[in-house]
Design a protein around this motif. Structure first.
Motif, PDB file in Angstrom:
ATOM      1  N   PRO A 107       0.834  -1.205   0.000  1.00  0.00           N
ATOM      2  CA  PRO A 107       0.000   0.000   0.000  1.00  0.00           C
ATOM      3  C   PRO A 107       0.879   1.271   0.000  1.00  0.00           C
ATOM      4  CG  PRO A 107      -0.588  -1.489   1.817  1.00  0.00           C
ATOM      5  CD  PRO A 107       0.705  -1.984   1.228  1.00  0.00           C
ATOM      6  N   SER A 108       0.337   2.353  -0.510  1.00  0.00           N
ATOM      7  CA  SER A 108       1.062   3.632  -0.460  1.00  0.00           C
ATOM      8  C   SER A 108       0.415   4.522   0.604  1.00  0.00           C
ATOM      9  CB  SER A 108       1.048   4.309  -1.832  1.00  0.00           C
ATOM     10  OG  SER A 108      -0.271   4.452  -2.261  1.00  0.00           O
ATOM     11  N   GLU A 109       0.959   5.690   0.755  1.00  0.00           N
ATOM     12  CA  GLU A 109       0.423   6.726   1.658  1.00  0.00           C
ATOM     13  C   GLU A 109       0.385   6.311   3.128  1.00  0.00           C
ATOM     14  OE1 GLU A 109      -3.171   8.601   0.205  1.00  0.00           O
ATOM     15  OE2 GLU A 109      -2.553   8.148  -1.853  1.00  0.00           O
ATOM     16  N   ASN A 110       1.283   5.437   3.524  1.00  0.00           N
ATOM     17  CA  ASN A 110       1.381   5.124   4.952  1.00  0.00           C
ATOM     18  C   ASN A 110       2.598   5.864   5.511  1.00  0.00           C
ATOM     19  OD1 ASN A 110       1.848   4.146   7.503  1.00  0.00           O
ATOM     20  ND2 ASN A 110       1.448   2.014   6.990  1.00  0.00           N
ATOM     21  N   LYS A 111       2.333   6.896   6.310  1.00  0.00           N
ATOM     22  CA  LYS A 111       3.419   7.745   6.820  1.00  0.00           C
ATOM     23  C   LYS A 111       4.062   7.086   8.056  1.00  0.00           C
ATOM     24  CE  LYS A 111       2.358  12.213   6.718  1.00  0.00           C
ATOM     25  NZ  LYS A 111       1.572  13.468   6.754  1.00  0.00           N
ATOM     26  N   THR A 112       4.750   5.970   7.788  1.00  0.00           N
ATOM     27  CA  THR A 112       5.427   5.250   8.876  1.00  0.00           C
ATOM     28  C   THR A 112       6.845   4.911   8.440  1.00  0.00           C
ATOM     29  OG1 THR A 112       3.334   4.237   9.495  1.00  0.00           O
ATOM     30  CG2 THR A 112       5.301   3.215  10.382  1.00  0.00           C
TER      31      THR A 112
END
Ligand code: AHM
Ligand code: MG
Length: 326
Positions: free
Chosen positions: A204-209
């Motif tokens: 997945p994209s857009e995971n700010k981790t």
């Protein structure tokens, strides 16, 4: 009507690989032979990991491996299990382990030794004592006509024909790519088989981790320090287990970025190109992600030595790019 694979079908690792091989005309089934040995070895290692405290195989043996790292009792046991399970497979020419200085030259290319298998038998083994997830990482290379010497294995990661890992966590998970996407299997202890649970995984994209050992911040390059400051100001979250297999597995399923950059004290980086970075980079790219080191695609690094180290930045494309912008 031709039946399609769905979540409800029960497909074992073995049959999944056979089905994959049938798509390639001329396939000999040799690959299945290697992967069945890996499957057997990792089931045996998983069993040892689960019983480690009961069987008193916790802690170190008081000796260092080729990497200069203190070997845990389970590092040695896992290594022996893999050597025993894979050593008699007729099509394996070379077996190379992170734990052994020199690889085992089993049989020449002319005697059928077509493949080299490289592995990190027990990644994150320092975590064993606290029952945290650890894993086995493997990479399969086709041996070139150069022969069956060590140099024949010094090939860039793009030439891997398969890569995978097994995570011994709250469940035992096998993640595999043969260059045609990434599949995930879970060990069903009741039937003793790895069962397919996900086909064609995509990160997945857009995971700010981010996942990094932040205690080394002052030893990282200015770029990494600048990225970390930016992430702090932009509502990022941090997750770091300290077992690469477990950290990468989380990123594969949830997105984000894993970093183990070079430090002042480890200017080459800590992780091993051939045993850790290359197989993980192949999996991540096959799942639609990105894996780089020093501005270069990890899979294109031409190795100089089997135990060579490298920096590692891998994960979702957007999150890796966010690091590279600094
Ligand atoms: P190992 O193969 O000897 O277990 O070392 C590799 C491990 C990785 O699993 C993990 O990402 C890293 O070392 C953690 O290192 P650190 O403790 O420096 O953060
Ligand atoms: Mg390791």
């Amino acid at each position: 009507m031709k039946q399609q694979w769905t979540q409800d079908n029960l497909t074992s690792l073995q049959s999944s690989i056979l089905a994959e091989e049938q798509k390639h005309p001329g396939a000999t089934g040799e690959f299945t032979w290697i992967l069945s040995a890996i499957s057997l070895a990792t089931k045996a290692i998983g069993n040892k990991v689960r019983c480690a405290r009961i069987q008193d195989v916790i802690g170190d043996i008081g000796e260092q491996n080729i990497q200069g790292e203190t070997q845990q009792k389970l590092d040695v046991i896992a290594n022996e299990i893999i050597l025993r399970c894979l050593g008699d497979r007729d099509n394996i020419g070379i077996l190379a382990s992170e734990e052994n200085e020199t690889p085992f030259l089993l049989r020449k290319r002319t005697d059928g030794g077509k493949y080299a298998v490289l592995f990190d038998p027990l990644d994150g083994s320092l975590n064993i004592d606290s029952s945290v997830g650890v894993g086995t990482i493997f990479s399969v290379l086709r041996l070139s006509d150069l022969g069956s010497r060590e140099e024949a294995m010094l090939r860039p990661g793009v030439e891997q024909v398969a890569a995978g890992y097994v995570l011994y966590g709250s469940s035992t998970v096998l993640v595999l790519t043969t260059g045609n996407g990434v599949d995930m299997f879970v060990l069903d202890h009741a039937i003793g088989s790895f069962v397919l649970v996900s086909k064609g995984l995509k990160i997945p994209s857009e995971n700010k981790t981010y996942s990094i050992n932040e205690a080394y911040t002052n030893k990282f390059s200015d770029n990494i320090q600048s990225y970390l400051r930016w992430a702090h100001e932009n509502e990022y979250s941090s997750r770091y287990i300290g077992s690469m297999v477990a950290d990468v597995h989380r990123i594969l399923l949830k997105g984000g970025v894993f970093l183990y950059p070079p430090t002042d004290t480890k200017p080459e980086g800590k992780l091993r190109l051939m045993y850790e970075a290359n197989p993980m980079a192949m999996i991540i790219e096959q799942a639609g992600g990105k894996a780089v080191a020093g501005g270069e695609r990890i899979l294109e690094i031409k190795p100089d030595g089997l135990h060579q180290r490298t920096g590692v930045i891998l994960g979702s494309i957007d999150q890796v790019d966010a690091v590279l912008q600094h």
